[in-house]
Design a protein around this motif. Structure first.
Motif, mmCIF file in Angstrom:
data_model
loop_
_atom_site.group_PDB
_atom_site.id
_atom_site.type_symbol
_atom_site.label_atom_id
_atom_site.label_comp_id
_atom_site.label_asym_id
_atom_site.label_seq_id
_atom_site.Cartn_x
_atom_site.Cartn_y
_atom_site.Cartn_z
ATOM 1 N N ARG A 68 -28.464 82.351 36.399
ATOM 2 C CA ARG A 68 -28.189 83.001 35.121
ATOM 3 C C ARG A 68 -27.917 81.990 34.014
ATOM 4 N N ALA A 88 -19.334 78.432 28.258
ATOM 5 C CA ALA A 88 -19.218 78.969 29.609
ATOM 6 C C ALA A 88 -19.346 77.863 30.655
ATOM 7 N N CYS A 89 -20.171 76.838 30.363
ATOM 8 C CA CYS A 89 -20.283 75.701 31.282
ATOM 9 C C CYS A 89 -18.921 75.055 31.509
ATOM 10 N N ASP A 111 -27.250 76.920 33.237
ATOM 11 C CA ASP A 111 -27.454 78.111 34.042
ATOM 12 C C ASP A 111 -26.700 77.937 35.348
ATOM 13 N N TYR A 112 -26.226 79.050 35.876
ATOM 14 C CA TYR A 112 -25.277 79.022 36.986
ATOM 15 C C TYR A 112 -25.782 79.914 38.116
ATOM 16 N N VAL A 154 -26.171 80.402 30.841
ATOM 17 C CA VAL A 154 -24.810 80.506 30.303
ATOM 18 C C VAL A 154 -24.698 79.593 29.083
ATOM 19 N N SER A 155 -23.745 79.890 28.224
ATOM 20 C CA SER A 155 -23.532 79.093 27.019
ATOM 21 C C SER A 155 -22.859 77.764 27.355
ATOM 22 N N LEU A 196 -24.109 74.542 38.969
ATOM 23 C CA LEU A 196 -24.261 74.692 37.523
ATOM 24 C C LEU A 196 -25.250 73.656 37.007
#
Length: 416
Positions: free
Chosen positions: A169, A175-176, A194-195, A171-172, A142
């Motif tokens: 991808r 979401a992190c 991003d993940y 991510v918010s 991440l």
């Protein structure tokens, strides 16, 4: 064939393994007393295809100028009279154009994806022979961002990586925290991330030493504790390698996998290799049972740091310092690692003091490594992997084995 591999880091050991499995008689020579005691010893611990954007990109020159003179800067150039650094820097600047950056990302992703596949296959192959246990975690990587502009740039970078096959991808911020709950205390700092779910983490030192043991079991010979004095060539071929004890080592082929020390060994042969040492730092923190620490491997974009969970330890690593072959630990840079760690993880409970380390990463101007044959038909190179040595090691070794066997490697890469 009888093949000598010069270097017992992660790249040298993986090279020895794949050459041995191809039926060659392999000897590994290194100045250290054991495998993985230099650059592979305490690195960031990531198998990170998602970290494929090279240091040389359109945003770096301005950042590097702003960071000049700052001892805790993520990228630190020490200005001094060093013609090799000057020549390397000029080539580095040429690689910062958008078109060159895009092409270098493609090359790095292609090799890193292939290498990650090779690593998985290697683990499966060795499962029946005792396996490899190196605190590996397959929980992805991440990237987190604390600057809105940097996050916006990262969205574009992620799109390029996906185009080339790496599923990174955006991510918010929320979401992190869902992906890594240990970030909850730093939620006010996060703007997004991003993940990459398929990336991995683990202890590169443990991996390399265990793979070296598997090498021994299949017949690889280790001649350690001997510095390599020179390579002797005559009649259009390399004839031998001479070590510091005066012995002459003869083989059918020779592979140079000495990281940042490769150019000095090759220079007397008239081979100029633009590889320069970039000193990276790490701190290894032993955790108490009450620690709130990440288990998903993280990359902090603002400070160019990575965080990897290794059992009951947390490895914090990163930054790049261009100061030649200098192994001195800079206290300011060490403190910066711990300061940022505590900002992101204020509930981290430590057992004892952090263990600090630094190593010299072999960096090319483009961040694309050198793999292939050099001037002589029996002289080969596998170096220049920079911050992605472990990420690219298995794929580089497998591809080099194909080249030596006159097979076509499975990847589209600019082999020498």
């Amino acid at each position: 064939m009888k093949i000598i591999v010069l270097g017992a880091g992660v790249v040298g050991i993986t090279t020895a393994w794949y050459l041995s499995r191809s039926g060659h008689e392999v000897t590994v020579i290194d100045r250290q007393s054991g495998p993985a005691l230099e650059t592979s010893f305490a690195n960031g611990g990531q198998i990170s295809v998602s970290h494929a954007e090279p240091w040389a990109n359109p945003h770096t020159p301005l950042k590097a100028l702003r960071w000049l003179g700052k001892e805790d800067a993520p990228l630190l150039f020490r200005l001094r009279a060093d013609p090799r650094l000057l020549a390397w820097t000029l080539r580095f600047l040429r690689e910062c154009s958008p078109s060159r950056t895009r092409e270098n990302i493609r090359r790095i992703v292609e090799l890193a994806l292939y290498s990650r596949q090779c690593l998985k296959a290697l683990r499966n192959d060795l499962a029946a022979r005792g396996g490899l246990q190196y605190d590996q975690l397959e929980r992805g990587i991440l990237h987190v961002y604390t600057d809105p502009l940097e996050f916006e740039k990262a969205v574009g970078a992620s799109a390029i990586l996906r185009e080339f096959g790496c599923d990174r991808r955006p991510v918010s911020a929320n979401a992190c925290i869902e992906i890594e709950p240990a970030l909850a205390s730093a939620s006010h700092m996060l703007v997004g991330g991003d993940y990459t779910v398929d990336d991995e983490s683990g202890d590169a030192h443990k991996f390399t030493r265990q793979l070296a043991e598997h090498c021994r079991r299949v017949g690889v010979v280790f001649d350690l504790g001997q510095s390599i004095s020179r390579i002797d060539a005559e009649g259009g071929r390399v004839r031998s390698v001479v070590t510091s004890d005066g012995r002459r080592h003869v083989a059918d082929a020779y592979v140079v996998a000495l990281g940042s020390h490769s150019p000095a060994l090759l220079r007397p042969l008239g081979i100029s290799l633009p590889v320069y040492p970039a000193k990276g730092y790490s701190a290894t923190i032993t955790l108490s049972k009450a620690s709130v620490a990440p288990t998903v491997s993280l990359t902090d974009d603002a400070y160019k740091l990575v965080f990897s969970r290794l059992g009951n330890r947390l490895r914090v690593a990163g930054t790049a310092e261009f100061s030649g072959f200098n192994h001195d630990l800079n206290a300011i840079r060490c403190d910066a690692l711990i300061r940022r760690t505590r900002e992101l993880f204020p509930d981290l409970n430590e057992c004892g003091k952090p263990e600090f380390w630094c190593g010299l990463r072999p960096v090319t101007p483009s961040s694309v490594p050198f793999i292939g044959r050099l001037r002589y038909p029996n002289l080969w190179i596998n170096t220049g992997h920079g911050t992605l040595g472990w990420t690219m090691a298995c794929g580089s070794a497998a591809a080099l084995g194909d080249l030596i066997a006159k097979r076509t490697p499975q990847i589209d890469f600019p082999f020498l």
